[in-house]
Motif scaffolding. Structure first.
Motif, PDB file in Angstrom:
ATOM      1  N   PRO A 254       0.810  -1.230   0.000  1.00 20.25           N
ATOM      2  CA  PRO A 254       0.000   0.000   0.000  1.00 20.25           C
ATOM      3  C   PRO A 254       0.840   1.275   0.000  1.00 20.25           C
ATOM      4  CG  PRO A 254      -0.844  -1.582   1.597  1.00 20.25           C
ATOM      5  CD  PRO A 254       0.471  -2.119   1.121  1.00 20.25           C
ATOM      6  N   LYS A 255       2.019   1.224   0.629  1.00 16.68           N
ATOM      7  CA  LYS A 255       2.888   2.400   0.663  1.00 16.68           C
ATOM      8  C   LYS A 255       3.355   2.759  -0.746  1.00 16.68           C
ATOM      9  CE  LYS A 255       6.972   4.297   2.970  1.00 16.68           C
ATOM     10  NZ  LYS A 255       8.085   4.029   3.921  1.00 16.68           N
ATOM     11  N   LEU A 256       3.687   1.730  -1.537  1.00 18.11           N
ATOM     12  CA  LEU A 256       4.090   1.950  -2.927  1.00 18.11           C
ATOM     13  C   LEU A 256       2.936   2.556  -3.722  1.00 18.11           C
ATOM     14  CD1 LEU A 256       6.128   1.580  -5.263  1.00 18.11           C
ATOM     15  CD2 LEU A 256       5.195  -0.730  -5.578  1.00 18.11           C
ATOM     16  N   LEU A 257       1.730   2.052  -3.488  1.00 18.07           N
ATOM     17  CA  LEU A 257       0.544   2.598  -4.151  1.00 18.07           C
ATOM     18  C   LEU A 257       0.413   4.099  -3.893  1.00 18.07           C
ATOM     19  CD1 LEU A 257      -2.399   0.047  -3.655  1.00 18.07           C
ATOM     20  CD2 LEU A 257      -1.677   1.055  -5.810  1.00 18.07           C
ATOM     21  N   LYS A 258       0.562   4.499  -2.634  1.00 13.94           N
ATOM     22  CA  LYS A 258       0.402   5.911  -2.267  1.00 13.94           C
ATOM     23  C   LYS A 258       1.510   6.771  -2.863  1.00 13.94           C
ATOM     24  CE  LYS A 258      -1.917   4.842   2.117  1.00 13.94           C
ATOM     25  NZ  LYS A 258      -1.832   4.907   3.596  1.00 13.94           N
ATOM     26  N   ASN A 259       2.754   6.297  -2.777  1.00 10.07           N
ATOM     27  CA  ASN A 259       3.880   7.079  -3.297  1.00 10.07           C
ATOM     28  C   ASN A 259       3.784   7.266  -4.809  1.00 10.07           C
ATOM     29  OD1 ASN A 259       4.972   7.337  -0.748  1.00 10.07           O
ATOM     30  ND2 ASN A 259       6.392   5.611  -0.968  1.00 10.07           N
ATOM     31  N   MET A 260       3.433   6.198  -5.510  1.00 16.47           N
ATOM     32  CA  MET A 260       3.316   6.298  -6.963  1.00 16.47           C
ATOM     33  C   MET A 260       2.134   7.178  -7.356  1.00 16.47           C
ATOM     34  SD  MET A 260       4.312   2.523  -8.454  1.00 16.47           S
ATOM     35  CE  MET A 260       4.370   3.127 -10.133  1.00 16.47           C
ATOM     36  N   SER A 261       1.074   7.134  -6.572  1.00 16.67           N
ATOM     37  CA  SER A 261      -0.095   7.973  -6.843  1.00 16.67           C
ATOM     38  C   SER A 261       0.287   9.448  -6.821  1.00 16.67           C
ATOM     39  CB  SER A 261      -1.187   7.696  -5.810  1.00 16.67           C
ATOM     40  OG  SER A 261      -2.294   8.558  -5.997  1.00 16.67           O
ATOM     41  N   ASN A 262       1.099   9.843  -5.853  1.00 15.42           N
ATOM     42  CA  ASN A 262       1.539  11.240  -5.763  1.00 15.42           C
ATOM     43  C   ASN A 262       2.412  11.627  -6.956  1.00 15.42           C
ATOM     44  OD1 ASN A 262       0.214  11.753  -3.318  1.00 15.42           O
ATOM     45  ND2 ASN A 262       1.921  10.949  -2.112  1.00 15.42           N
ATOM     46  N   LYS A 263       3.256  10.699  -7.409  1.00 12.98           N
ATOM     47  CA  LYS A 263       4.092  10.964  -8.588  1.00 12.98           C
ATOM     48  C   LYS A 263       3.225  11.167  -9.828  1.00 12.98           C
ATOM     49  CE  LYS A 263       8.398   8.577  -7.361  1.00 12.98           C
ATOM     50  NZ  LYS A 263       9.334   7.491  -7.749  1.00 12.98           N
ATOM     51  N   CYS A 264       2.205  10.335  -9.950  1.00 13.53           N
ATOM     52  CA  CYS A 264       1.294  10.444 -11.099  1.00 13.53           C
ATOM     53  C   CYS A 264       0.605  11.802 -11.115  1.00 13.53           C
ATOM     54  CB  CYS A 264       0.240   9.337 -11.045  1.00 13.53           C
ATOM     55  SG  CYS A 264       0.895   7.676 -11.265  1.00 13.53           S
ATOM     56  N   PHE A 265       0.108  12.207  -9.963  1.00 12.85           N
ATOM     57  CA  PHE A 265      -0.607  13.480  -9.865  1.00 12.85           C
ATOM     58  C   PHE A 265       0.304  14.652 -10.235  1.00 12.85           C
ATOM     59  CE2 PHE A 265      -2.013  17.177  -7.357  1.00 12.85           C
ATOM     60  CZ  PHE A 265      -3.299  17.323  -7.871  1.00 12.85           C
ATOM     61  N   THR A 266       1.534  14.614  -9.746  1.00 13.69           N
ATOM     62  CA  THR A 266       2.491  15.690 -10.040  1.00 13.69           C
ATOM     63  C   THR A 266       2.815  15.746 -11.526  1.00 13.69           C
ATOM     64  OG1 THR A 266       3.465  15.494  -7.831  1.00 13.69           O
ATOM     65  CG2 THR A 266       4.785  16.593  -9.516  1.00 13.69           C
ATOM     66  N   LEU A 267       3.061  14.586 -12.136  1.00 13.14           N
ATOM     67  CA  LEU A 267       3.377  14.551 -13.567  1.00 13.14           C
ATOM     68  C   LEU A 267       2.190  15.020 -14.404  1.00 13.14           C
ATOM     69  CD1 LEU A 267       5.363  13.781 -15.829  1.00 13.14           C
ATOM     70  CD2 LEU A 267       4.358  11.481 -15.791  1.00 13.14           C
ATOM     71  N   GLY A 268       0.981  14.702 -13.953  1.00  6.80           N
ATOM     72  CA  GLY A 268      -0.216  15.070 -14.701  1.00  6.80           C
ATOM     73  C   GLY A 268      -0.335  16.557 -14.965  1.00  6.80           C
ATOM     74  N   LYS A 269       0.225  17.379 -14.089  1.00  6.82           N
ATOM     75  CA  LYS A 269       0.141  18.834 -14.261  1.00  6.82           C
ATOM     76  C   LYS A 269       0.840  19.303 -15.539  1.00  6.82           C
ATOM     77  CE  LYS A 269      -0.398  20.037  -9.370  1.00  6.82           C
ATOM     78  NZ  LYS A 269      -1.731  20.653  -9.549  1.00  6.82           N
ATOM     79  N   ASN A 270       1.801  18.516 -16.027  1.00  6.52           N
ATOM     80  CA  ASN A 270       2.484  18.877 -17.273  1.00  6.52           C
ATOM     81  C   ASN A 270       1.555  18.823 -18.482  1.00  6.52           C
ATOM     82  OD1 ASN A 270       4.851  19.127 -15.830  1.00  6.52           O
ATOM     83  ND2 ASN A 270       5.648  17.122 -16.418  1.00  6.52           N
ATOM     84  N   TYR A 271       0.441  18.109 -18.333  1.00  5.03           N
ATOM     85  CA  TYR A 271      -0.465  17.900 -19.465  1.00  5.03           C
ATOM     86  C   TYR A 271      -1.758  18.704 -19.330  1.00  5.03           C
ATOM     87  CZ  TYR A 271       2.805  14.101 -20.240  1.00  5.03           C
ATOM     88  OH  TYR A 271       3.951  13.372 -20.445  1.00  5.03           O
ATOM     89  N   ASP A 272      -1.678  19.811 -18.622  1.00 10.17           N
ATOM     90  CA  ASP A 272      -2.838  20.695 -18.506  1.00 10.17           C
ATOM     91  C   ASP A 272      -3.230  21.202 -19.894  1.00 10.17           C
ATOM     92  OD1 ASP A 272      -4.614  22.493 -16.711  1.00 10.17           O
ATOM     93  OD2 ASP A 272      -3.650  23.891 -18.103  1.00 10.17           O
ATOM     94  N   TYR A 273      -4.506  21.074 -20.246  1.00 12.87           N
ATOM     95  CA  TYR A 273      -4.931  21.404 -21.610  1.00 12.87           C
ATOM     96  C   TYR A 273      -4.744  22.888 -21.935  1.00 12.87           C
ATOM     97  CZ  TYR A 273      -9.380  23.652 -20.312  1.00 12.87           C
ATOM     98  OH  TYR A 273     -10.333  24.513 -19.821  1.00 12.87           O
ATOM     99  N   LYS A 274      -4.859  23.757 -20.940  1.00 15.13           N
ATOM    100  CA  LYS A 274      -4.680  25.187 -21.203  1.00 15.13           C
ATOM    101  C   LYS A 274      -3.232  25.487 -21.574  1.00 15.13           C
ATOM    102  CE  LYS A 274      -8.488  26.888 -18.337  1.00 15.13           C
ATOM    103  NZ  LYS A 274      -8.873  27.731 -17.177  1.00 15.13           N
ATOM    104  N   LYS A 275      -2.315  24.859 -20.875  1.00 12.02           N
ATOM    105  CA  LYS A 275      -0.889  25.030 -21.175  1.00 12.02           C
ATOM    106  C   LYS A 275      -0.580  24.528 -22.584  1.00 12.02           C
ATOM    107  CE  LYS A 275       3.663  23.471 -19.453  1.00 12.02           C
ATOM    108  NZ  LYS A 275       4.066  22.564 -20.530  1.00 12.02           N
ATOM    109  N   GLN A 276      -1.103  23.347 -22.914  1.00 11.01           N
ATOM    110  CA  GLN A 276      -0.845  22.763 -24.230  1.00 11.01           C
ATOM    111  C   GLN A 276      -1.478  23.597 -25.347  1.00 11.01           C
ATOM    112  OE1 GLN A 276       1.198  20.175 -24.733  1.00 11.01           O
ATOM    113  NE2 GLN A 276       1.540  19.964 -22.534  1.00 11.01           N
ATOM    114  N   SER A 277      -2.706  24.065 -25.134  1.00  8.97           N
ATOM    115  CA  SER A 277      -3.396  24.869 -26.148  1.00  8.97           C
ATOM    116  C   SER A 277      -2.712  26.213 -26.353  1.00  8.97           C
ATOM    117  CB  SER A 277      -4.857  25.090 -25.745  1.00  8.97           C
ATOM    118  OG  SER A 277      -5.550  23.864 -25.680  1.00  8.97           O
ATOM    119  N   ASN A 278      -2.180  26.776 -25.275  1.00  7.32           N
ATOM    120  CA  ASN A 278      -1.466  28.050 -25.380  1.00  7.32           C
ATOM    121  C   ASN A 278      -0.200  27.889 -26.222  1.00  7.32           C
ATOM    122  OD1 ASN A 278      -0.912  30.897 -24.524  1.00  7.32           O
ATOM    123  ND2 ASN A 278       0.852  29.913 -23.564  1.00  7.32           N
ATOM    124  N   GLU A 279       0.510  26.778 -26.038  1.00  8.82           N
ATOM    125  CA  GLU A 279       1.707  26.520 -26.849  1.00  8.82           C
ATOM    126  C   GLU A 279       1.331  26.351 -28.320  1.00  8.82           C
ATOM    127  OE1 GLU A 279       3.636  23.146 -25.137  1.00  8.82           O
ATOM    128  OE2 GLU A 279       4.297  24.232 -23.342  1.00  8.82           O
TER     129      GLU A 279
END
Length: 391
Positions: A357-382
């Protein structure tokens, strides 16, 4: 005010109950930068085949409905005829209504069977053209060929490859929705002005707190032969026999909808949600822990929308895709890759996550942080900034 035209017969309008489509996000970005945007779209919706009859003025763009013949099968001669008629009727519509011409046209690809009509019109009127590559045709067609014929696919589809390359070379700029697509195209032709701009999704400021007493695994997307849906049902059977605290969720529609529904009736750990409104889908994803990107081995998909949705909700991604998604998962430690059709390998990955379960939680936080790179507003602005630089 300067005009931008988005030309794409497919996609969904904001009032049609789906998530914001790529063109809607682009329209918002161009509108924010002072442009007047029109989207030329077919007279019926691609997925549902529901008719569109009236032009609508939305907050950031107006829709221009182009009369087109209906097709029932997505890969068919009637689909080819539909595209040709769309291009021809679009130009007639513009001339008939005496529309003020744009300074740039954003033309979607695939557009094999009408792109030449649009590009010739644009060149004749001194209009810039930027092509937005959202899928690869004819590569997509190869997946439905009988196995003995697939070996000859390059030869069979050589006229279509030639047509696509010719179209892209005439554009003033080309945007790709993934690096995989960029690589495949640019291995064959040289493009002087290009950009990778991901479709992305709406990201969040904070991750929803998850309960780990029961692990929820979700597949959200099309229910078709190319998506290895049966393996998810098989996994549910395996884990029900194991009596593990795991629940599988499947959300979406498609040819295998009835099979999934019937399986859910006999399995207590398989929940079928059907096609969900974006708000309800987001609520489902926010409570889940693992997201499945289960594709057939010959899939031409590169960066699916579910990948962005999973990440921004903190879901660990289990994917059978090759290419860019595979590389991101491995390099950023946001999930695990497995071989398509290898249910034993997938089961082993899930077991290892359930045991830690600890691995599940740690990886979940990594996923959430990486997801911010794919914000549609940022991508559309580029994307819009790239187009403006071309003008």
């Amino acid at each position: 005010m300067k005009n931008v035209w988005l030309i794409n017969p497919y996609g969904t309008l904001p009032n049609e109950g789906w998530r914001n489509y790529r063109n809607v996000n682009l329209a918002e970005s161009f509108s924010d930068k002072g442009f007047n945007v029109r989207w030329f779209i077919a007279s019926f919706e691609h997925r549902t085949k529901a008719a569109r009859t009236e032009n609508i003025v939305f907050d950031s763009f107006s829709s221009e409905i182009i009369t087109t013949p209906l097709y029932r099968k997505n890969i068919s001669l009637s689909r080819i005829y539909f595209e040709y008629v769309f291009g021809k009727n679009l130009i007639s519509y513009v001339n008939k209504n005496n529309l003020e011409l744009p300074i740039v046209i954003i033309l979607v690809s695939p557009s094999l069977f009408y792109a030449s009509l649009i590009i010739n019109f644009a060149k004749k009127n001194n209009i810039k053209v930027v092509i937005d590559v959202l899928d690869l045709w004819p590569e997509h067609f190869i997946t439905v060929l009988p196995k003995p014929i697939k070996a000859f696919s390059d030869f069979l589809f050589s006229p279509l490859y030639y047509l696509r390359n010719k179209t892209l070379l005439k554009a003033d700029g080309v945007v790709f929705c993934s690096r995989d697509f960029e690589e495949k195209i640019c291995n064959k032709i040289s493009l002087s002005s290009k950009l990778v701009s991901y479709i992305g999704t709406e990201t969040k400021d904070t991750i929803t707190k998850k309960c780990y007493e029961v692990v929820h695994i979700v597949y959200a997307g099309t229910l078709g032969e190319s998506y290895d849906i049966q393996k998810i049902i098989d996994l549910a059977i395996i884990y029900e026999l194991k009596n593990k605290k795991v629940v599988f969720h499947i959300a979406g529609g498609g040819p295998l909808k009835e099979s999934v529904y019937q399986a859910s009736l006999s399995l207590s750990n398989l929940k079928f949600h059907g096609s969900l409104h974006p708000v309800k889908l987001d609520a489902l994803l926010s409570m889940c822990h693992i997201g499945l990107a289960s594709y057939a081995s010959d899939s031409s998909v590169s960066m699916p929308l579910k990948f962005y949705d999973y990440l921004c909700n903190g879901l660990i991604v289990l994917s059978s895709l090759k290419g860019e998604v595979n590389e991101i998962i491995e390099s950023k430690c946001v999930g695990f890759n497995y071989d398509a059709n290898n249910i034993n390998q997938l089961e082993g990955i899930i077991d290892s996550l359930l045991a830690d379960p600890k691995l599940l939680k740690n990886m979940s936080n990594k996923c959430f942080t990486l997801g911010k790179n794919y914000d549609y507003k940022k991508q559309s602005n580029e994307f819009s900034s790239f187009v403006i630089d071309i003008l």
